[in-house]
Design a protein around this motif. Structure first.
Motif, PDB file in Angstrom:
ATOM      1  N   ARG A   1      10.466   8.102   4.557  1.00  0.00           N
ATOM      2  CA  ARG A   1      11.375   9.122   4.045  1.00  0.00           C
ATOM      3  C   ARG A   1      10.649  10.444   3.817  1.00  0.00           C
ATOM      4  NH1 ARG A   1      13.830   5.799  -0.921  1.00  0.00           N
ATOM      5  NH2 ARG A   1      11.617   5.266  -1.025  1.00  0.00           N
ATOM      6  N   ASN A   2      11.425  11.507   3.901  1.00  0.00           N
ATOM      7  CA  ASN A   2      10.930  12.849   3.594  1.00  0.00           C
ATOM      8  C   ASN A   2       9.737  13.235   4.464  1.00  0.00           C
ATOM      9  OD1 ASN A   2      10.981  15.310   2.236  1.00  0.00           O
ATOM     10  ND2 ASN A   2       9.637  14.603   0.606  1.00  0.00           N
ATOM     11  N   ASN A   3       9.814  12.913   5.759  1.00  0.00           N
ATOM     12  CA  ASN A   3       8.813  13.370   6.721  1.00  0.00           C
ATOM     13  C   ASN A   3       9.440  14.421   7.641  1.00  0.00           C
ATOM     14  OD1 ASN A   3       6.035  11.937   6.676  1.00  0.00           O
ATOM     15  ND2 ASN A   3       7.469  10.284   6.225  1.00  0.00           N
TER      16      ASN A   3
ATOM     17  N   LEU B   1       0.850  -1.187   0.000  1.00  0.00           N
ATOM     18  CA  LEU B   1       0.000   0.000   0.000  1.00  0.00           C
ATOM     19  C   LEU B   1       0.883   1.232   0.000  1.00  0.00           C
ATOM     20  CD1 LEU B   1      -2.788   1.317   0.170  1.00  0.00           C
ATOM     21  CD2 LEU B   1      -2.651   1.132   2.661  1.00  0.00           C
ATOM     22  N   LYS B   2       0.651   2.113  -0.989  1.00  0.00           N
ATOM     23  CA  LYS B   2       1.442   3.338  -1.116  1.00  0.00           C
ATOM     24  C   LYS B   2       0.541   4.542  -0.853  1.00  0.00           C
ATOM     25  CE  LYS B   2       4.587   1.290  -4.513  1.00  0.00           C
ATOM     26  NZ  LYS B   2       5.235   1.450  -5.856  1.00  0.00           N
ATOM     27  N   LEU B   3       0.909   5.307   0.176  1.00  0.00           N
ATOM     28  CA  LEU B   3       0.180   6.516   0.549  1.00  0.00           C
ATOM     29  C   LEU B   3       1.132   7.699   0.641  1.00  0.00           C
ATOM     30  CD1 LEU B   3      -2.130   4.941   3.282  1.00  0.00           C
ATOM     31  CD2 LEU B   3      -2.886   5.843   1.080  1.00  0.00           C
ATOM     32  N   ASN B   4       2.081   7.774  -0.259  1.00  0.00           N
ATOM     33  CA  ASN B   4       3.058   8.859  -0.250  1.00  0.00           C
ATOM     34  C   ASN B   4       2.377  10.187  -0.577  1.00  0.00           C
ATOM     35  OD1 ASN B   4       5.163   6.935   0.132  1.00  0.00           O
ATOM     36  ND2 ASN B   4       5.126   6.499  -2.051  1.00  0.00           N
TER      37      ASN B   4
ATOM     38  N   ARG C   1       2.719  -6.184   3.765  1.00  0.00           N
ATOM     39  CA  ARG C   1       4.149  -6.446   3.864  1.00  0.00           C
ATOM     40  C   ARG C   1       4.957  -5.177   3.613  1.00  0.00           C
ATOM     41  NH1 ARG C   1       2.258  -9.754   6.147  1.00  0.00           N
ATOM     42  NH2 ARG C   1       2.277 -12.013   5.888  1.00  0.00           N
ATOM     43  N   ARG C   2       4.427  -4.268   2.808  1.00  0.00           N
ATOM     44  CA  ARG C   2       5.119  -3.003   2.537  1.00  0.00           C
ATOM     45  C   ARG C   2       4.116  -1.855   2.649  1.00  0.00           C
ATOM     46  NH1 ARG C   2       9.730  -0.928   0.325  1.00  0.00           N
ATOM     47  NH2 ARG C   2       9.524   1.071  -0.765  1.00  0.00           N
ATOM     48  N   LEU C   3       4.509  -0.825   3.392  1.00  0.00           N
ATOM     49  CA  LEU C   3       3.683   0.372   3.578  1.00  0.00           C
ATOM     50  C   LEU C   3       4.544   1.597   3.322  1.00  0.00           C
ATOM     51  CD1 LEU C   3       1.042   1.738   4.472  1.00  0.00           C
ATOM     52  CD2 LEU C   3       1.850   1.564   6.829  1.00  0.00           C
ATOM     53  N   GLU C   4       4.111   2.448   2.396  1.00  0.00           N
ATOM     54  CA  GLU C   4       4.860   3.659   2.053  1.00  0.00           C
ATOM     55  C   GLU C   4       4.087   4.882   2.533  1.00  0.00           C
ATOM     56  OE1 GLU C   4       6.078   3.883  -1.997  1.00  0.00           O
ATOM     57  OE2 GLU C   4       6.886   1.834  -2.048  1.00  0.00           O
ATOM     58  N   LEU C   5       4.741   5.656   3.420  1.00  0.00           N
ATOM     59  CA  LEU C   5       4.137   6.878   3.987  1.00  0.00           C
ATOM     60  C   LEU C   5       5.075   8.063   3.820  1.00  0.00           C
ATOM     61  CD1 LEU C   5       2.740   5.365   7.320  1.00  0.00           C
ATOM     62  CD2 LEU C   5       1.480   5.771   5.202  1.00  0.00           C
ATOM     63  N   ALA C   6       5.829   8.103   2.748  1.00  0.00           N
ATOM     64  CA  ALA C   6       6.813   9.163   2.546  1.00  0.00           C
ATOM     65  C   ALA C   6       6.117  10.492   2.254  1.00  0.00           C
ATOM     66  CB  ALA C   6       7.751   8.795   1.390  1.00  0.00           C
ATOM     67  N   GLY C   7       6.757  11.576   2.713  1.00  0.00           N
ATOM     68  CA  GLY C   7       6.306  12.913   2.368  1.00  0.00           C
ATOM     69  C   GLY C   7       4.991  13.329   2.980  1.00  0.00           C
ATOM     70  N   ASN C   8       4.662  12.836   4.174  1.00  0.00           N
ATOM     71  CA  ASN C   8       3.389  13.178   4.812  1.00  0.00           C
ATOM     72  C   ASN C   8       3.541  14.108   6.012  1.00  0.00           C
ATOM     73  OD1 ASN C   8       1.279  11.733   3.311  1.00  0.00           O
ATOM     74  ND2 ASN C   8       2.423   9.902   3.893  1.00  0.00           N
ATOM     75  N   GLY C   9       4.737  14.596   6.273  1.00  0.00           N
ATOM     76  CA  GLY C   9       4.940  15.520   7.386  1.00  0.00           C
ATOM     77  C   GLY C   9       4.787  14.878   8.749  1.00  0.00           C
ATOM     78  N   LEU C  10       4.978  13.588   8.861  1.00  0.00           N
ATOM     79  CA  LEU C  10       4.819  12.901  10.147  1.00  0.00           C
ATOM     80  C   LEU C  10       5.925  13.324  11.108  1.00  0.00           C
ATOM     81  CD1 LEU C  10       3.974   9.295   8.860  1.00  0.00           C
ATOM     82  CD2 LEU C  10       2.384  11.071   9.616  1.00  0.00           C
ATOM     83  N   ARG C  11       5.550  13.605  12.360  1.00  0.00           N
ATOM     84  CA  ARG C  11       6.512  14.001  13.387  1.00  0.00           C
ATOM     85  C   ARG C  11       6.827  12.877  14.366  1.00  0.00           C
ATOM     86  NH1 ARG C  11       7.342  19.476  13.553  1.00  0.00           N
ATOM     87  NH2 ARG C  11       5.950  20.729  12.260  1.00  0.00           N
ATOM     88  N   ALA C  12       6.111  11.770  14.254  1.00  0.00           N
ATOM     89  CA  ALA C  12       6.345  10.626  15.139  1.00  0.00           C
ATOM     90  C   ALA C  12       6.021   9.353  14.373  1.00  0.00           C
ATOM     91  CB  ALA C  12       5.492  10.727  16.407  1.00  0.00           C
TER      92      ALA C  12
END
Length: 366
Positions: free
Chosen positions: A196-198, A142-145, A169-180
């Motif tokens: 990456r890029n959070n 699942l990609k949610l970049n 098995r793979r989760l993409e959360l890049a570039g979402n401004g996550l702080r934790a």
């Protein structure tokens, strides 16, 4: 005539050309309008551009579906399976990047039982239902970049509800401004997590303990392009990466963003004294707690040592009680003899008879 191919050779070449063209013609028969379809014995793929709603006339044998640059806005129940009337059992790859998807309702992907990979990157999600991915038992990627920035201040809460009961098995959360770390949203058995890029300054000991738990023991974490703050709070993450380098495949590319004197420094090459955990600086709450625990342990250990020394001393006294008694008796006798000697000399020196018996000096000149 020289240079002209025989009739049989030309007929054979024509048959080969028709054999190559036939799969494309068959795909075209079942391909809906505004769709580019490619069919081979191994692949049936449809690609859409600039759609305003999910297509309803997809060929049943489609395996890969791409809709890019559309304006889908809302994905309702069974959006890609004709409201459940036309399930697509062979569809395994669904790519929906940059389609302006703002809301995903319950069971939006129902009717896609074979869906294994889903890409929703670069969509301004504002609402994500708790059962958005229900009906996708085989979903593994699942990609949610860049898709969660508008989901609220705590996007991990709706994300955790949507990912519940999935076997990703793979989760993409890049570039979402996550702080934790979105620990509550991580499904059990996850093997790759792209953060990456959070906006992560680091990971706390509690977050690292969550990653070391049994359900996430095989997880690999990508942390590149995060503004890591290289102070004493980074020490747990640094030790974690050094002890298990395979957990962070891009660890060698990590750089410090703060403080200014360490900006751009490779994280893995930092020394502990560079993190400001030594003397001369205020220790953080974690360091102060560790120091207090160490002092308490030292006092307990010192008390145990003193108690052991006391027990050993008492045992020695007990085992040598006869010798000690004899030594004390001898000492008492020696002291008594000494005191009697002093007393006898004192009596001799103060006896008046001894003083009168001493001869007086004769007067001179007689």
């Amino acid at each position: 005539m020289a240079g002209r191919r025989p009739l049989g050779a030309r007929a054979l070449a024509l048959l080969r050309w028709l054999g190559m063209l036939l799969p494309l013609l068959q795909a075209g028969q079942g391909c809906p309008g505004h769709c580019y379809c490619f069919a081979t014995p191994e692949l049936d793929q449809c690609s859409y551009v600039r759609l305003r709603e999910p297509p309803r006339d997809l060929p049943r044998g489609v395996r890969n579906l791409t809709i890019a640059g559309g304006n889908l806005t809302v994905l309702r129940r069974a959006a890609f399976a004709g409201n459940g009337s036309r399930p697509l059992g062979n569809l395994s790859l669904l790519l929906l990047p940059r389609d302006n998807i703002q809301a995903i309702e319950d069971r939006a992907f129902q009717g896609l039982p074979g869906l294994a990979a889903l890409d929703l990157s670069h969509n301004p999600l504002r609402a994500l239902a708790g059962g958005a991915f229900r009906g996708c038992p085989r979903l593994r990627t699942l990609k949610l970049n860049r898709a969660l920035r508008l989901l609220g201040e705590a996007p991990e809460e709706p994300l955790a509800g949507a990912l519940r009961n999935l076997s990703l098995r793979r989760l993409e959360l890049a570039g979402n401004g996550l702080r934790a770390l979105p620990g509550a949203a991580l499904p059990e058995g996850l093997e790759e997590l792209d953060l990456r890029n959070n906006s992560l300054p680091g990971l706390s000991p509690e977050e690292l303990a969550r990653l070391d738990s049994a359900p996430l023991g095989r997880l690999q974490l990508y942390l590149g392009s995060n503004p890591l703050r290289c102070d004493c709070a980074l020490r747990p993450l640094l030790g974690w990466m050094r002890n298990a380098s395979w957990r962070v495949p891009d660890a060698r590319s990590l750089r410090c963003a703060a403080p200014r004197e360490l900006s751009g420094a490779p994280v893995l090459r930092l020394r502990l004294e560079q993190l400001g955990c030594g003397a001369g600086r205020e220790p953080g709450p974690e360091a102060a707690g560790e120091q207090k625990e160490l002092e308490t342990a030292s006092y307990v250990f010192f008390g145990i040592v003193l108690a052991l020394i006391g027990v050993i001393f008492l045992m020695v006294l007990y085992l040598n009680r006869r010798g000690i008694k004899r030594w004390l008796s001898n000492l008492r006798e020696a002291c008594r003899d000494q005191m009697e000697g002093y007393h006898y000399r004192y009596e001799q020196d103060t006896d008046p008879r001894r003083a009168s018996a001493s001869p007086s000096p004769s007067p001179s000149g007689l």
